[in-house]
Scaffold this active site. Structure first.
Site, PDB file in Angstrom:
ATOM      1  N   ARG A 204       0.786  -1.238   0.000  1.00  0.00           N
ATOM      2  CA  ARG A 204       0.000   0.000   0.000  1.00  0.00           C
ATOM      3  C   ARG A 204       0.820   1.291   0.000  1.00  0.00           C
ATOM      4  O   ARG A 204       0.245   2.373   0.046  1.00  0.00           O
ATOM      5  CB  ARG A 204      -0.988   0.049   1.172  1.00  0.00           C
ATOM      6  CG  ARG A 204      -1.951  -1.089   1.190  1.00  0.00           C
ATOM      7  CD  ARG A 204      -3.098  -0.928   2.151  1.00  0.00           C
ATOM      8  NE  ARG A 204      -2.723  -0.408   3.436  1.00  0.00           N
ATOM      9  CZ  ARG A 204      -3.574   0.158   4.273  1.00  0.00           C
ATOM     10  NH1 ARG A 204      -4.837   0.284   3.953  1.00  0.00           N
ATOM     11  NH2 ARG A 204      -3.170   0.608   5.435  1.00  0.00           N
ATOM     12  N   ASP A 205       2.140   1.216  -0.054  1.00  0.00           N
ATOM     13  CA  ASP A 205       2.945   2.439  -0.078  1.00  0.00           C
ATOM     14  C   ASP A 205       4.247   2.211  -0.839  1.00  0.00           C
ATOM     15  O   ASP A 205       5.329   2.598  -0.394  1.00  0.00           O
ATOM     16  CB  ASP A 205       3.218   2.916   1.353  1.00  0.00           C
ATOM     17  CG  ASP A 205       3.624   4.393   1.405  1.00  0.00           C
ATOM     18  OD1 ASP A 205       3.295   5.147   0.459  1.00  0.00           O
ATOM     19  OD2 ASP A 205       4.258   4.789   2.402  1.00  0.00           O
ATOM     20  N   THR A 206       4.138   1.595  -2.009  1.00  0.00           N
ATOM     21  CA  THR A 206       5.314   1.356  -2.845  1.00  0.00           C
ATOM     22  C   THR A 206       5.723   2.684  -3.471  1.00  0.00           C
ATOM     23  O   THR A 206       4.936   3.300  -4.194  1.00  0.00           O
ATOM     24  CB  THR A 206       4.990   0.315  -3.931  1.00  0.00           C
ATOM     25  OG1 THR A 206       4.514  -0.873  -3.292  1.00  0.00           O
ATOM     26  CG2 THR A 206       6.217  -0.009  -4.767  1.00  0.00           C
TER      27      THR A 206
ATOM     28  N   ASN B 198      10.870   3.731  -0.321  1.00  0.00           N
ATOM     29  CA  ASN B 198      10.686   2.423   0.300  1.00  0.00           C
ATOM     30  C   ASN B 198      11.364   1.307  -0.493  1.00  0.00           C
ATOM     31  O   ASN B 198      11.097   0.131  -0.269  1.00  0.00           O
ATOM     32  CB  ASN B 198       9.197   2.113   0.485  1.00  0.00           C
ATOM     33  CG  ASN B 198       8.579   2.963   1.576  1.00  0.00           C
ATOM     34  OD1 ASN B 198       9.273   3.462   2.449  1.00  0.00           O
ATOM     35  ND2 ASN B 198       7.276   3.147   1.513  1.00  0.00           N
TER      36      ASN B 198
END
Length: 179
Positions: A24-26, A30
């Protein structure tokens, strides 16, 4: 190089998805590269199980606006506000790949809400407009990753990895020998 990085990120996301976890936060911050260009996917702080509720409260957006899938930006796009699936991470990886090749994200605006609206409403930009040197096969992969409807994207990171690997056979073979 961008395709190889995307391939490795897809492999990492695939491992998470195999364990029913959606990142959910690529986004670039990251994704770490070691000295030998091995990718490490980090920060699963907003990750959720595929069967868990995706949104913590009505109308809340989870993730980083420049890399957010349309269904993250507007939960009503999902049938019955169901949970996010692997296709959401695939969309975000498509944004990262676009940015690696174009030098910028495809959607930019003055506020995160405006960027989120662009993910939902704006046409998918052609990476060739920013970088005409991108091979057509890679531009096609990006286009498929960035489709607004999750059903029109790659359904699994394995499908995405296979398309990338088709054009990176030597790197994929070498990586397989090292693992």
């Amino acid at each position: 190089r961008a395709a190889w990085i995307a391939y490795q990120v897809a492999q990492g996301l695939g491992a998470a998805h195999a364990n029913d976890i959606v990142h959910r936060d690529t986004k670039p911050s990251n994704i770490l590269l070691t000295e030998d260009e091995t990718v490490k996917l980090i920060d699963f702080g907003v990750a959720r199980g595929i069967t868990a509720r995706t949104f913590t409260r009505t109308g809340a957006m989870i993730g980083s606006a420049p890399y957010m899938s349309p269904e993250q930006a507007e939960p009503g796009l999902l049938p019955q506000r169901s949970d996010l699936g692997p296709q959401s991470d695939i969309y975000s990886l498509g944004i990262v790949l676009y940015e690696m090749l174009a030098g910028r994200v495809p959607y930019a605006a003055d506020s995160p809400v405006a960027v989120a609206r662009m993910h939902v409403e704006s046409p998918v930009p052609d990476v060739h407009e920013a970088n005409p040197d991108v091979p057509h096969w890679l531009a096609d992969i990006i286009q498929k990753c960035l489709q607004k409807n999750p059903g029109d994207r790659y359904q699994t990171t394995s499908e995405l990895s296979a398309d990338l690997a088709e054009h990176l056979p030597d790197l994929v073979d070498q990586h397989a020998r090292l693992v």
